[in-house]
Design a protein around this motif. Structure first.
Motif, PDB file in Angstrom:
ATOM      1  N   ALA A  57      46.868  32.692  52.812  1.00  2.49           N
ATOM      2  CA  ALA A  57      46.065  33.897  53.020  1.00  2.49           C
ATOM      3  C   ALA A  57      46.032  34.712  51.740  1.00  2.49           C
ATOM      4  O   ALA A  57      47.006  34.755  50.980  1.00  2.49           O
ATOM      5  N   ALA A  58      44.906  35.373  51.501  1.00  2.86           N
ATOM      6  CA  ALA A  58      44.728  36.164  50.284  1.00  2.86           C
ATOM      7  C   ALA A  58      45.614  37.404  50.307  1.00  2.86           C
ATOM      8  O   ALA A  58      45.873  37.980  51.367  1.00  2.86           O
ATOM      9  N   LEU A  59      46.085  37.813  49.143  1.00  2.00           N
ATOM     10  CA  LEU A  59      46.852  39.038  48.991  1.00  2.00           C
ATOM     11  C   LEU A  59      45.918  40.178  48.625  1.00  2.00           C
ATOM     12  O   LEU A  59      44.945  39.990  47.891  1.00  2.00           O
ATOM     13  N   VAL A  60      46.197  41.367  49.142  1.00  2.03           N
ATOM     14  CA  VAL A  60      45.404  42.540  48.772  1.00  2.03           C
ATOM     15  C   VAL A  60      45.556  42.774  47.266  1.00  2.03           C
ATOM     16  O   VAL A  60      46.660  42.777  46.732  1.00  2.03           O
ATOM     17  N   GLY A  61      44.432  42.927  46.589  1.00  2.00           N
ATOM     18  CA  GLY A  61      44.461  43.140  45.147  1.00  2.00           C
ATOM     19  C   GLY A  61      44.189  41.884  44.345  1.00  2.00           C
ATOM     20  O   GLY A  61      43.981  41.961  43.137  1.00  2.00           O
ATOM     21  N   PRO A  82      54.124  21.668  49.027  1.00  2.78           N
ATOM     22  CA  PRO A  82      55.171  22.440  48.344  1.00  2.78           C
ATOM     23  C   PRO A  82      54.715  23.777  47.782  1.00  2.78           C
ATOM     24  O   PRO A  82      55.453  24.770  47.856  1.00  2.78           O
ATOM     25  N   ARG A  83      53.513  23.827  47.259  1.00  5.11           N
ATOM     26  CA  ARG A  83      53.054  25.072  46.628  1.00  5.11           C
ATOM     27  C   ARG A  83      52.817  26.169  47.664  1.00  5.11           C
ATOM     28  O   ARG A  83      53.260  27.311  47.483  1.00  5.11           O
ATOM     29  N   VAL A  84      52.112  25.842  48.757  1.00  8.50           N
ATOM     30  CA  VAL A  84      51.804  26.881  49.748  1.00  8.50           C
ATOM     31  C   VAL A  84      53.025  27.254  50.582  1.00  8.50           C
ATOM     32  O   VAL A  84      53.075  28.344  51.175  1.00  8.50           O
ATOM     33  N   VAL A  85      54.009  26.362  50.631  1.00  6.08           N
ATOM     34  CA  VAL A  85      55.219  26.638  51.411  1.00  6.08           C
ATOM     35  C   VAL A  85      56.226  27.458  50.609  1.00  6.08           C
ATOM     36  O   VAL A  85      57.113  28.102  51.177  1.00  6.08           O
ATOM     37  N   ALA A  86      56.076  27.478  49.299  1.00 11.02           N
ATOM     38  CA  ALA A  86      57.074  28.093  48.411  1.00 11.02           C
ATOM     39  C   ALA A  86      57.450  29.512  48.825  1.00 11.02           C
ATOM     40  O   ALA A  86      58.623  29.886  48.787  1.00 11.02           O
ATOM     41  N   ASP A  87      56.474  30.316  49.243  1.00  7.64           N
ATOM     42  CA  ASP A  87      56.781  31.692  49.638  1.00  7.64           C
ATOM     43  C   ASP A  87      56.332  31.983  51.070  1.00  7.64           C
ATOM     44  O   ASP A  87      56.163  33.140  51.456  1.00  7.64           O
ATOM     45  N   ALA A  88      56.136  30.914  51.855  1.00  5.25           N
ATOM     46  CA  ALA A  88      55.672  31.087  53.228  1.00  5.25           C
ATOM     47  C   ALA A  88      56.822  31.465  54.155  1.00  5.25           C
ATOM     48  O   ALA A  88      57.972  31.062  53.945  1.00  5.25           O
ATOM     49  N   GLY A  89      56.512  32.252  55.166  1.00  3.48           N
ATOM     50  CA  GLY A  89      57.495  32.631  56.165  1.00  3.48           C
ATOM     51  C   GLY A  89      56.952  32.395  57.562  1.00  3.48           C
ATOM     52  O   GLY A  89      55.756  32.128  57.745  1.00  3.48           O
ATOM     53  N   HIS A  90      57.826  32.471  58.543  1.00  3.92           N
ATOM     54  CA  HIS A  90      57.414  32.289  59.942  1.00  3.92           C
ATOM     55  C   HIS A  90      56.313  33.301  60.290  1.00  3.92           C
ATOM     56  O   HIS A  90      56.437  34.491  60.028  1.00  3.92           O
ATOM     57  N   GLY A  91      55.214  32.798  60.851  1.00  6.83           N
ATOM     58  CA  GLY A  91      54.102  33.658  61.234  1.00  6.83           C
ATOM     59  C   GLY A  91      53.032  33.821  60.182  1.00  6.83           C
ATOM     60  O   GLY A  91      51.982  34.433  60.455  1.00  6.83           O
ATOM     61  N   ASP A  92      53.269  33.305  58.978  1.00  4.60           N
ATOM     62  CA  ASP A  92      52.252  33.393  57.936  1.00  4.60           C
ATOM     63  C   ASP A  92      51.061  32.487  58.254  1.00  4.60           C
ATOM     64  O   ASP A  92      51.186  31.501  58.991  1.00  4.60           O
ATOM     65  N   SER A  93      49.926  32.808  57.669  1.00  2.00           N
ATOM     66  CA  SER A  93      48.705  32.028  57.872  1.00  2.00           C
ATOM     67  C   SER A  93      48.443  31.110  56.682  1.00  2.00           C
ATOM     68  O   SER A  93      48.532  31.550  55.538  1.00  2.00           O
ATOM     69  N   MET A 135      42.795  36.475  56.014  1.00  5.33           N
ATOM     70  CA  MET A 135      41.563  36.211  55.275  1.00  5.33           C
ATOM     71  C   MET A 135      41.865  35.289  54.102  1.00  5.33           C
ATOM     72  O   MET A 135      42.937  35.356  53.500  1.00  5.33           O
ATOM     73  N   PHE A 136      40.893  34.447  53.776  1.00  2.53           N
ATOM     74  CA  PHE A 136      41.027  33.506  52.676  1.00  2.53           C
ATOM     75  C   PHE A 136      39.836  33.661  51.730  1.00  2.53           C
ATOM     76  O   PHE A 136      38.910  34.424  52.008  1.00  2.53           O
ATOM     77  N   THR A 137      39.876  32.941  50.614  1.00  2.00           N
ATOM     78  CA  THR A 137      38.777  33.039  49.657  1.00  2.00           C
ATOM     79  C   THR A 137      38.052  31.712  49.446  1.00  2.00           C
ATOM     80  O   THR A 137      37.041  31.663  48.758  1.00  2.00           O
ATOM     81  N   GLY A 138      38.583  30.625  50.015  1.00  2.00           N
ATOM     82  CA  GLY A 138      37.942  29.333  49.845  1.00  2.00           C
ATOM     83  C   GLY A 138      38.277  28.656  48.533  1.00  2.00           C
ATOM     84  O   GLY A 138      37.651  27.656  48.167  1.00  2.00           O
ATOM     85  N   ILE A 139      39.270  29.190  47.802  1.00  2.00           N
ATOM     86  CA  ILE A 139      39.731  28.553  46.573  1.00  2.00           C
ATOM     87  C   ILE A 139      40.986  27.754  46.921  1.00  2.00           C
ATOM     88  O   ILE A 139      42.055  28.325  47.160  1.00  2.00           O
ATOM     89  N   ILE A 140      40.848  26.440  46.987  1.00  2.00           N
ATOM     90  CA  ILE A 140      41.942  25.575  47.442  1.00  2.00           C
ATOM     91  C   ILE A 140      43.093  25.603  46.439  1.00  2.00           C
ATOM     92  O   ILE A 140      42.895  25.427  45.240  1.00  2.00           O
ATOM     93  N   GLU A 141      44.303  25.821  46.963  1.00  2.00           N
ATOM     94  CA  GLU A 141      45.478  25.905  46.102  1.00  2.00           C
ATOM     95  C   GLU A 141      46.182  24.572  45.934  1.00  2.00           C
ATOM     96  O   GLU A 141      46.840  24.330  44.919  1.00  2.00           O
TER      97      GLU A 141
END
Length: 210
Positions: free
Chosen positions: A86-90, A29-40, A1-7
């Motif tokens: 993808a949005a984080l819970v919380g 670079p920003r969205v890849v910084a903590d991305a892992g295989h299988g992430d959305s 799930m996303f929120t529509g706030i472009i990072e």
């Protein structure tokens, strides 16, 4: 799930095509910084799955159905794209609930400039028109926006408008759009559920009277 706030405003680095699919490599670079295989990661509003990554790029496969329904079929090396993890819970829900499952594309019909804002008018298919309402939410190329105006139901060619502030024009691809450009749109998930329930209720009513 996303929120529509472009990072991040990313860029397509490479497009590899096969018979019924495509593989996109995108710099972000920003969205890849903590991305892992299988992430959305949402790319112009389309939810894609990370299959490879480097320090500042990620690669995702796009199937034929997605290419058919979205603007990603026209992606080329150098194309700017809106990116959101993808949005984080919380997390705070700054925009609205966006699934990354687009309904199709829309065409930019008109641009009305203002001193510090810009109004964009987009086409709206007859199929999607019932799902869009004035002051409601809509995602355009993955950007969470409020519908500022909508065509009367009596008009044969339906449309909707969104009003963009300078921040949105600067940090997303919408500031670069010109008349005739195509964008991905995703209607409000709540509206889609209501439409489905009403259609099933109507079908049931017709069966009971037949």
């Amino acid at each position: 799930m996303f929120t529509g706030i472009i990072e991040e405003l990313g860029q397509v680095e490479k497009v590899e095509r096969s018979t019924d699919a495509a593989r996109l490599t995108i710099r972000g670079p920003r969205v890849v910084a903590d991305a892992g295989h299988g992430d959305s990661i949402a790319v112009n509003g389309v939810c894609l799955t990370v299959v490879e990554q480097t320090g500042d790029t990620f690669t995702a496969d796009v199937m034929a159905q997605t290419l058919l329904m979205s603007t990603l079929d026209a992606a080329r090396a150098g194309s700017p794209v809106n990116l959101e993890r993808a949005a984080l819970v919380g997390d705070r829900l700054g925009g609205h609930i966006v699934q990354g499952h687009i309904d199709g594309t829309s065409t930019l019909l008109a641009v009305t400039p203002g001193e510090a804002w810009r109004v964009l008018r987009f086409s709206l298919s007859a199929e999607l028109a019932p799902l869009v309402v004035g002051k409601g939410s809509i995602a355009v190329d993955g950007v969470s926006l409020t519908v500022s105006n909508i065509s009367p139901a009596s008009e044969p060619d339906q449309w909707f408008e969104v009003s963009l502030i300078p921040e949105t024009l600067t940090v997303t691809t919408l500031g670069q759009r010109t008349i005739g450009d195509h964008v991905n749109i995703e209607t409000d998930i709540l509206a889609r559920h209501v439409e489905r329930m009403l259609s099933l209720a109507d079908a049931g009513s017709k069966r009971s009277h037949s």
